[in-house]
Write an enzyme that holds these catalytic residues in place. Structure first.
Site, PDB file in Angstrom:
ATOM      1  CE  LYS A  56      -1.609   1.456   4.086  1.00 46.72           C
ATOM      2  NZ  LYS A  56      -1.292   2.836   4.504  1.00 46.72           N
ATOM      3  CG  ASN A  57       2.377   2.593   3.520  1.00 46.65           C
ATOM      4  OD1 ASN A  57       1.205   2.866   3.269  1.00 46.65           O
ATOM      5  ND2 ASN A  57       2.823   2.375   4.746  1.00 46.65           N
ATOM      6  CB  CYS A 115      -4.773   9.985  12.172  1.00 51.48           C
ATOM      7  SG  CYS A 115      -3.087   9.459  12.241  1.00 51.48           S
ATOM      8  NE  ARG A 143       0.876  10.518  10.481  1.00 48.40           N
ATOM      9  CZ  ARG A 143       0.329   9.507   9.807  1.00 48.40           C
ATOM     10  NH1 ARG A 143      -0.776   8.952  10.251  1.00 48.40           N
ATOM     11  NH2 ARG A 143       0.860   9.066   8.671  1.00 48.40           N
ATOM     12  CG  ASP A 156       3.625   1.456   9.511  1.00 47.81           C
ATOM     13  OD1 ASP A 156       3.804   1.720   8.310  1.00 47.81           O
ATOM     14  OD2 ASP A 156       3.329   2.321  10.355  1.00 47.81           O
ATOM     15  NE  ARG A 205      -7.097   4.317   5.952  1.00 47.13           N
ATOM     16  CZ  ARG A 205      -6.614   5.470   6.393  1.00 47.13           C
ATOM     17  NH1 ARG A 205      -7.002   5.964   7.545  1.00 47.13           N
ATOM     18  NH2 ARG A 205      -5.726   6.138   5.687  1.00 47.13           N
TER      19      ARG A 205
HETATM   20  C1  EPZ Z   1       4.525   6.893   6.234  1.00 47.99           C
HETATM   21  O1  EPZ Z   1       3.749   7.939   6.748  1.00 47.99           O
HETATM   22  C2  EPZ Z   1       3.604   5.683   6.211  1.00 47.99           C
HETATM   23  N1  EPZ Z   1       2.432   5.970   5.382  1.00 47.99           N
HETATM   24  C3  EPZ Z   1       3.136   5.354   7.634  1.00 47.99           C
HETATM   25  O2  EPZ Z   1       2.360   4.151   7.556  1.00 47.99           O
HETATM   26  C4  EPZ Z   1       4.371   5.079   8.484  1.00 47.99           C
HETATM   27  O3  EPZ Z   1       3.961   4.826   9.814  1.00 47.99           O
HETATM   28  C5  EPZ Z   1       5.300   6.298   8.443  1.00 47.99           C
HETATM   29  O4  EPZ Z   1       5.645   6.601   7.070  1.00 47.99           O
HETATM   30  C6  EPZ Z   1       6.590   6.056   9.209  1.00 47.99           C
HETATM   31  O5  EPZ Z   1       7.244   4.945   8.682  1.00 47.99           O
HETATM   32  C7  EPZ Z   1       2.544   5.908   4.039  1.00 47.99           C
HETATM   33  O6  EPZ Z   1       3.602   5.665   3.508  1.00 47.99           O
HETATM   34  C8  EPZ Z   1       1.293   6.161   3.253  1.00 47.99           C
HETATM   35  P1  EPZ Z   1       6.545  10.271   8.199  1.00 47.99           P
HETATM   36  P2  EPZ Z   1       4.329   9.452   6.704  1.00 47.99           P
HETATM   37  O7  EPZ Z   1       6.408  11.576   7.506  1.00 47.99           O
HETATM   38  O8  EPZ Z   1       5.218   9.629   5.532  1.00 47.99           O
HETATM   39  C9  EPZ Z   1       7.086  13.380  11.692  1.00 47.99           C
HETATM   40  C10 EPZ Z   1       0.493   2.785   7.862  1.00 47.99           C
HETATM   41  O9  EPZ Z   1       0.073   2.258   8.900  1.00 47.99           O
HETATM   42  N2  EPZ Z   1       6.875  14.383  10.645  1.00 47.99           N
HETATM   43  O10 EPZ Z   1       7.682   9.379   7.840  1.00 47.99           O
HETATM   44  O11 EPZ Z   1       3.196  10.371   6.859  1.00 47.99           O
HETATM   45  C11 EPZ Z   1       5.830  12.549  11.935  1.00 47.99           C
HETATM   46  O12 EPZ Z   1       4.972  13.200  12.856  1.00 47.99           O
HETATM   47  C12 EPZ Z   1       0.963   4.221   7.899  1.00 47.99           C
HETATM   48  O13 EPZ Z   1       0.583   2.218   6.748  1.00 47.99           O
HETATM   49  C13 EPZ Z   1       7.149  15.717  10.939  1.00 47.99           C
HETATM   50  O14 EPZ Z   1       7.532  16.050  12.044  1.00 47.99           O
HETATM   51  O15 EPZ Z   1       5.208   9.465   8.038  1.00 47.99           O
HETATM   52  C14 EPZ Z   1       6.410  11.274  12.501  1.00 47.99           C
HETATM   53  O16 EPZ Z   1       6.666  11.458  13.865  1.00 47.99           O
HETATM   54  C15 EPZ Z   1       0.723   4.880   9.254  1.00 47.99           C
HETATM   55  N3  EPZ Z   1       6.944  16.650   9.961  1.00 47.99           N
HETATM   56  C16 EPZ Z   1       7.726  11.113  11.745  1.00 47.99           C
HETATM   57  O17 EPZ Z   1       8.044  12.418  11.237  1.00 47.99           O
HETATM   58  C17 EPZ Z   1       6.535  16.302   8.694  1.00 47.99           C
HETATM   59  O18 EPZ Z   1       6.403  17.205   7.841  1.00 47.99           O
HETATM   60  C18 EPZ Z   1       7.654  10.145  10.583  1.00 47.99           C
HETATM   61  O19 EPZ Z   1       6.556  10.543   9.787  1.00 47.99           O
HETATM   62  C19 EPZ Z   1       6.282  14.946   8.410  1.00 47.99           C
HETATM   63  C20 EPZ Z   1       6.464  13.999   9.399  1.00 47.99           C
END
Ligand code: EPZ
Length: 420
Positions: free
Chosen positions: A22-23, A116, A121, A307, A399
């Site tokens: 999915k990701n 969420c 996020r 995850d 999802r």
């Molecule tokens: C991706 O989300 C995945 N989703 C998430 O999977 C996964 O948990 C996450 O990466 C971490 O591996 C998809 O790929 C669709 P991040 P993403 O930006 O990219 C902080 C699932 O269950 N952050 O890597 O949105 C954030 O708060 C989902 O399949 C900032 O601070 O996650 C987090 O603490 C859930 N500022 C960390 O970075 C930003 O602008 C990692 O988030 C963006 C993120």
């Protein structure tokens, strides 16, 4: 609404085939916005989140057909530049249309995704990265409005307080493919899904290097052409079934799993006493009744994946001792604790950590899913619990997991779906 019902106690056996990731599929579908030519994406998991991304592409004027796991995208001269709140609010990953729209249309208007249950996020790194390419960004009426006719490549640091950002890396990498000059993303995400996205972009004619490292170099080109791509298989789905085998003291074969994507999980499960062997893209898993407790800290890839945290916590609820799980990615990603405790688990949250005392056994109960991976953790707990477990609100599960009850039933689990 629907619920899953599980009669616990069956030891899983047999083989399970892993589906597409999915990701990886979500940003790759967004990347088709970078060209006006046809793209064919295969091995796409048939999931609610994929349907949502298809709706967003169609709302932009892009023609999309999905037949089983094959998606044909014909962007042609699509005119749209707005991803609406009604769709983005249902799936945070919609944010990854921002980079392609900005690069292709020089204008993008994407609803703020909102938080969420796993955490606030934020998207500051996405906006910082695109601003680093020269985009003008403003936030108004709940929308991100990004514009820039003269984007220029540059050196962009994308590290945040929790390390790299997967989708911010995706957004900047996609935008940089059509941005004149050289862009270097520092502290880029190294997740396999980012590598798969880069592989697709290169097939479209993008010039990218270092996509498996924290420093990704993108040399902008004038345009990208259509391409065909097969999505990698889902390492989180594979890890979920490996953990399902372990929690039921079963013995299964996981087909279509990439061992290189699961190093952190396999390392910990071997410490716990699970026997794991692999040959090619098949992983053999065998577990005994009582496993040793292990301590987990979630980190960006190749660290332990956040995850798989909820699913691993479920397993540790049945281990022979005390485990500690620390969340370094989403410190609040513990909605599953209270539901697992309803099943007889003994878990205490201490800040960004959970202390799990292994229980002699879990007992079936009525529980409620709260987010995608927490739902998977509750399913695993139900498989091991004595008696019946009802899991409500399983739209969360749908999802990210295709036909989970069918795949688990084929492995011998007593699990079925009912109307709530
Ligand atoms: C991706 O989300 C995945 N989703 C998430 O999977 C996964 O948990 C996450 O990466 C971490 O591996 C998809 O790929 C669709 P991040 P993403 O930006 O990219 C902080 C699932 O269950 N952050 O890597 O949105 C954030 O708060 C989902 O399949 C900032 O601070 O996650 C987090 O603490 C859930 N500022 C960390 O970075 C930003 O602008 C990692 O988030 C963006 C993120």
């Amino acid at each position: 609404m629907e619920k899953l019902v599980i009669e616990g106690g069956a030891r899983l056996s047999g083989a399970v085939q892993i589906s597409g990731a999915k990701n990886a599929a979500l940003p790759i579908l967004a990347a088709t916005l970078l060209t006006e030519e046809k793209c064919v994406i295969t091995n796409v998991p048939v999931l609610r989140d994929v349907q949502t991304m298809i709706k967003i592409l169609r709302s932009l004027g892009v023609r999309v057909q999905m037949q089983d796991s094959r998606i044909t995208v014909c962007p042609a001269e699509y005119e749209g530049h707005t991803a609406p709140y009604r769709l983005v609010s249902t799936m945070r990953a919609s944010i990854c249309v921002l980079g392609p729209l900005l690069a292709k249309q020089a204008f993008a208007r994407v609803s703020l995704p909102g938080g969420c249950v796993i955490g606030p996020r934020p998207i500051d790194l996405h906006l910082k990265g695109l601003s680093g390419l020269g985009a003008r960004i403003k936030v108004e009426h709940g929308y991100i409005v990004a514009s820039g006719k003269k984007l220029r490549g540059g050196r962009i640091y994308l590290g945040g307080p929790f390390g790299s950002s997967v989708l911010a890396t995706a957004n900047v990498m996609m935008a940089a493919t059509l941005t004149p000059g050289m862009t270097i993303i520092e502290n880029a995400a190294c997740e396999p899904e980012i590598v798969d996205l880069a592989d697709f972009l290169v097939k479209m004619g993008a010039r990218i290097r270092g996509q498996e490292t924290p420093a990704i170099e993108i040399e902008g080109v004038k345009e990208l052409h259509g391409a065909e791509h097969r999505i990698i298989n889902d390492r989180i789905e594979a890890g979920t079934y490996i953990l399902a085998c372990a929690i039921t003291a079963g013995e299964i074969t996981v087909k279509g799993a990439c061992i290189a994507h699961l190093g952190a999980l396999i390392d910990k499960l071997r410490d716990a006493g699970v026997v794991i062997r692999n040959s090619g893209d098949t992983i053999l898993v065998k577990a005994g009744r009582k496993l040793r407790p292990v301590d987990i800290t979630t980190l960006p890839f190749p660290g332990f994946p956040t995850d798989l945290q909820a699913q691993t916590m479920a397993l540790m609820c049945t281990a022979d001792g005390i485990s500690i799980i620390t969340e370094k990615i989403y410190p609040e990603r513990f909605m599953h604790i209270s539901e697992l405790n309803r099943m007889g688990a003994r878990i205490m949250k201490e800040g960004a950590s959970a202390i799990i005392k292994g229980a002699p056994e879990l007992s079936g109960a009525l529980v409620m899913a709260s987010d995608l991976r927490a739902s998977a953790g509750l399913v695993l707990a139900g498989l091991a619990a004595s008696g019946k477990t009802d899991i409500s609100r399983i739209y969360h599960l749908d999802r990210g997991y295709r036909q989970m009850e069918e795949k688990l039933s084929r492995l011998g689990a007593k699990i079925w779906r009912e109307k709530e």
